[in-house]
Design an enzyme around this catalytic site. Structure first.
Site, PDB file in Angstrom:
ATOM      1  N   ASP A   1     -27.684 -21.122 -37.353  1.00 38.85           N
ATOM      2  CA  ASP A   1     -28.996 -21.609 -36.899  1.00 38.85           C
ATOM      3  C   ASP A   1     -30.007 -21.468 -38.040  1.00 38.85           C
ATOM      4  O   ASP A   1     -30.886 -20.603 -37.991  1.00 38.85           O
ATOM      5  CB  ASP A   1     -29.479 -20.801 -35.694  1.00 38.85           C
TER       6      ASP A   1
ATOM      7  N   ARG B   1     -31.138 -16.499 -41.083  1.00 38.02           N
ATOM      8  CA  ARG B   1     -29.990 -15.628 -40.865  1.00 38.02           C
ATOM      9  C   ARG B   1     -29.581 -14.800 -42.089  1.00 38.02           C
ATOM     10  O   ARG B   1     -28.816 -13.857 -41.936  1.00 38.02           O
ATOM     11  CB  ARG B   1     -28.774 -16.477 -40.445  1.00 38.02           C
TER      12      ARG B   1
ATOM     13  N   ARG C   1     -40.538 -23.393 -32.819  1.00 38.78           N
ATOM     14  CA  ARG C   1     -39.287 -23.936 -33.351  1.00 38.78           C
ATOM     15  C   ARG C   1     -39.336 -25.466 -33.357  1.00 38.78           C
ATOM     16  O   ARG C   1     -38.526 -26.108 -34.039  1.00 38.78           O
ATOM     17  CB  ARG C   1     -38.104 -23.474 -32.511  1.00 38.78           C
TER      18      ARG C   1
ATOM     19  N   LYS D   1     -31.151 -30.775 -31.927  1.00 35.71           N
ATOM     20  CA  LYS D   1     -31.028 -29.991 -30.696  1.00 35.71           C
ATOM     21  C   LYS D   1     -32.388 -29.902 -30.000  1.00 35.71           C
ATOM     22  O   LYS D   1     -33.422 -30.092 -30.651  1.00 35.71           O
ATOM     23  CB  LYS D   1     -30.468 -28.598 -31.003  1.00 35.71           C
ATOM     24  N   HIS D   2     -32.398 -29.703 -28.685  1.00 37.82           N
ATOM     25  CA  HIS D   2     -31.339 -29.425 -27.707  1.00 37.82           C
ATOM     26  C   HIS D   2     -31.391 -30.555 -26.681  1.00 37.82           C
ATOM     27  O   HIS D   2     -32.346 -30.635 -25.909  1.00 37.82           O
ATOM     28  CB  HIS D   2     -31.564 -28.095 -27.009  1.00 37.82           C
TER      29      HIS D   2
ATOM     30  N   HIS E   1     -31.674 -18.530 -22.421  1.00 37.82           N
ATOM     31  CA  HIS E   1     -30.815 -17.382 -22.698  1.00 37.82           C
ATOM     32  C   HIS E   1     -30.711 -16.511 -21.449  1.00 37.82           C
ATOM     33  O   HIS E   1     -29.755 -15.746 -21.290  1.00 37.82           O
ATOM     34  CB  HIS E   1     -31.374 -16.537 -23.847  1.00 37.82           C
TER      35      HIS E   1
ATOM     36  N   ASP F   1     -24.778 -25.543 -26.812  1.00 37.26           N
ATOM     37  CA  ASP F   1     -25.504 -24.334 -27.162  1.00 37.26           C
ATOM     38  C   ASP F   1     -24.602 -23.171 -26.774  1.00 37.26           C
ATOM     39  O   ASP F   1     -23.561 -23.358 -26.136  1.00 37.26           O
ATOM     40  CB  ASP F   1     -26.838 -24.285 -26.416  1.00 37.26           C
TER      41      ASP F   1
END
Length: 586
Positions: free
Chosen positions: A125, A133, A193, A226-227, A239, A312
């Site tokens: 990601d 990351r 985001r 995405k998404h 989540h 996802d």
């Protein structure tokens, strides 16, 4: 000034969109399946091995000892189960979230590639470049900062750098750009985001990132929009639970779909599904990830997408709370997904899909279709020729000084003033100003760069670090030190984080802001991250937005405070009661 700024931004964005507007007929993504590499592996793989190629497991990017339980588990998944790939994720070490280190990451991936029968496809990601990351990489701000900067060339540049840095470390598949249109101020998981709330604006930036990532044939990567079918108009973190978008088909066509159509036209390699229900497209209790009507009907059929459909993470609450690991995997394949990301139990997922084929619920042809897409992607990336990385070459490909400078420029271009009563910014008397940083947690590094940059400019400045975990007594004691201050700057952090469920100023910190406002002295409130939090504190003399929480944004905010640069950004979202789309003053 606000209105002129808004007009300028709308005109600029219109030009950008005209340059990036998608054609009516979708340009199909190149597909494989007939090459020697793909044909060879399709013939040699058993049914179970083919199914395993659809599974992508998480890893942290560390280099565990080869005798450790962790390493043995990876050996099992890669050598025995023969999963198709891995997804780089951060991990928690106590209160701290840790990132991978470039050399350890590449060294571990080299080991895994050497023991894998079929080259592994490695994903991450990389939403603010590889820095999302991996430490030691170019520190880009979040997507909404690019929206505020309003320059598609900057998004294209991020794509170029992200592709180079990813491939240098052994990552081939970038789960970005975010094509969601964030038109819900209470969205707790998309928010910054997203590039913004305007579909044309988002489409232009999505297109630019894809073009940049695909621009250098030396650093071939897969990019992912995405998404799907659009996660921007939700107030639930998927989540934790499944979200629902109660929009009409007409609204979806006008708002949610355009960025995905633009991505397809730009040649995006993959589209990631959302764990959201969309009653206008499918039954209200079925998430898009598991809906044939949405994935096969709309995405494949209506939009003509030929690339990889990737789920996802299947461990997220939006799926895991309603379905077992095996059943979710089977349903996702039935719906049209090709790649299954992070099923809670990879072995159970493989077993369930194999049994579904043996029972006739799924056909071998359906499995072969997805396997061929993934194998063809691996070949396009050159993994059939070489899958390992040259460790000695990494340092010359990541965190280049010129890239750092450009990332700082992007953060600076994004800083937006939506209110500046009496011209309190730039600060008139920094030495008599109290600077408060409001971090989200005790172990957070938020505000450290801000404090350092302030003290570099004003050595006697009073900078007070507060965080959401502090009890009221401690906060009151800290605030007693501010009686002599003639003005205040409050830098409030609010970042996107999974499983949090909201994006607010936490703990007793809202009371701190209210007490500062109650003094009647000039207050500059800086929202580092979630721009919508200024709704609750609109009485501040000045409201500054960075649309990002990263250190380069902290530095940019200080530069504006001290008059070294102008606030040039324009808000890419509407902030109810505070600012309209495109507002911004210098």
């Amino acid at each position: 000034m606000l209105r002129y700024g808004r007009l300028f931004m709308v005109l600029a964005l219109t030009l950008d969109v005209l340059q990036a507007a998608p054609a009516k007929v979708a340009k199909p993504t190149k597909q494989g399946g007939s090459s020697g590499f793909t044909r060879r592996w399709m013939k040699t793989l058993t049914l179970r091995e083919k199914v395993a190629q659809l599974i992508f497991i998480p890893f942290h990017g560390t280099a565990p000892n080869t005798r450790s339980r962790e390493y043995r588990l990876f050996m099992k998944h890669v050598r025995e189960t023969r999963v198709g790939g891995m997804v780089l994720v951060n991990w928690a070490n106590g209160r701290l979230t840790r990132k991978a280190q470039p050399y350890a990451l590449a060294a571990f991936l080299n080991r895994m590639q050497r023991i894998s029968k079929v080259p592994l496809l490695i994903a991450g990601d990389f939403e603010r470049g590889a820095s999302m990351r991996v430490d030691g990489t170019t520190p880009f701000p979040q997507a909404m900062a690019f929206g505020a900067a309003g320059d598609i060339g900057l998004a294209r540049f991020e794509g170029e750098v992200t592709a180079r840095e990813a491939r240098a470390m052994g990552v081939h598949w970038i789960f970005f750009p975010v094509a969601d249109v964030n038109n819900n101020p209470d969205n707790p998981i998309i928010n910054i985001r997203s590039y913004g709330e305007d579909p044309r604006h988002v489409s232009a930036l999505v297109t630019a990132f894809i073009e940049g990532a695909h621009s250098n044939p030396r650093y071939k990567v897969l990019v992912t929009a995405k998404h799907f079918p659009g996660h921007g108009d939700t107030a639930v973190d998927t989540h934790m639970n499944m979200a629902v978008i109660n929009a009409s088909r007409e609204r979806l066509d006008a708002v949610e779909f355009p960025p995905f159509r633009a991505a397809i036209q730009a040649g995006v390699d993959a589209i990631m599904t959302a764990h959201i229900a969309v009653p206008a497209l499918a039954p209200a209790d079925v998430p898009a990830t598991l809906s044939s009507a949405i994935l096969t009907g709309v995405l494949r059929g209506e939009m003509g997408f030929k690339g990889i459909i990737v789920t996802d993470a299947l461990e997220m609450g939006g799926i895991a709370k309603g379905y077992s690991s095996g059943e979710a995997a089977v349903l996702a394949i039935e719906a049209g997904a090709d790649a299954l990301v992070m099923p809670p139990d990879p072995e159970a997922a493989v077993k369930a899909i194999v049994e579904a084929v043996q029972s006739g619920r799924l056909t071998r042809a359906r499995i072969d279709e997805s396997v061929a897409r993934l194998l063809a992607a691996k070949e396009r990336l050159g993994l059939d020729k070489r899958a390992t990385m040259d460790l000695e070459a990494i340092s010359d490909q990541i965190d280049m000084p010129e890239d750092q400078e450009r990332a700082q420029e992007i953060a600076a271009r994004a800083v937006t003033l939506v209110k500046n009563d009496s011209g309190v910014v730039p600060l008139r008397t920094p030495a008599k100003t109290c600077f408060l940083t409001l971090a989200e947690g005790r172990a957070s590094t938020q505000g450290q760069d801000f404090a350092q940059e302030v003290r570099r400019r004003e050595k006697t400045a009073q900078v007070i670090a507060l965080d959401a975990s502090m009890p009221g007594v401690a906060l009151d004691a800290a605030m007693q030190k501010t009686d002599a201050c003639e003005s205040f700057v409050v830098a409030a952090f609010s970042s996107v984080a999974a499983y949090r469920g909201e994006m607010v100023v936490g703990g007793d910190l809202p009371r701190v802001i209210d007490s500062v406002l109650a003094t009647g002295k000039p207050v500059v409130l800086i929202a580092l991250g979630n721009p919508y939090l200024v709704r609750s504190f609109s009485k501040a003399s000045a409201l500054m937005l960075t649309f990002s929480t990263v250190p380069v944004s902290e530095t940019a905010a200080v530069q504006v405070l001290f008059g070294e640069i102008q606030a040039r950004g324009h808000t890419p979202v509407t902030i109810p009661g505070v600012a309209k789309f495109g507002d911004g003053t210098q």
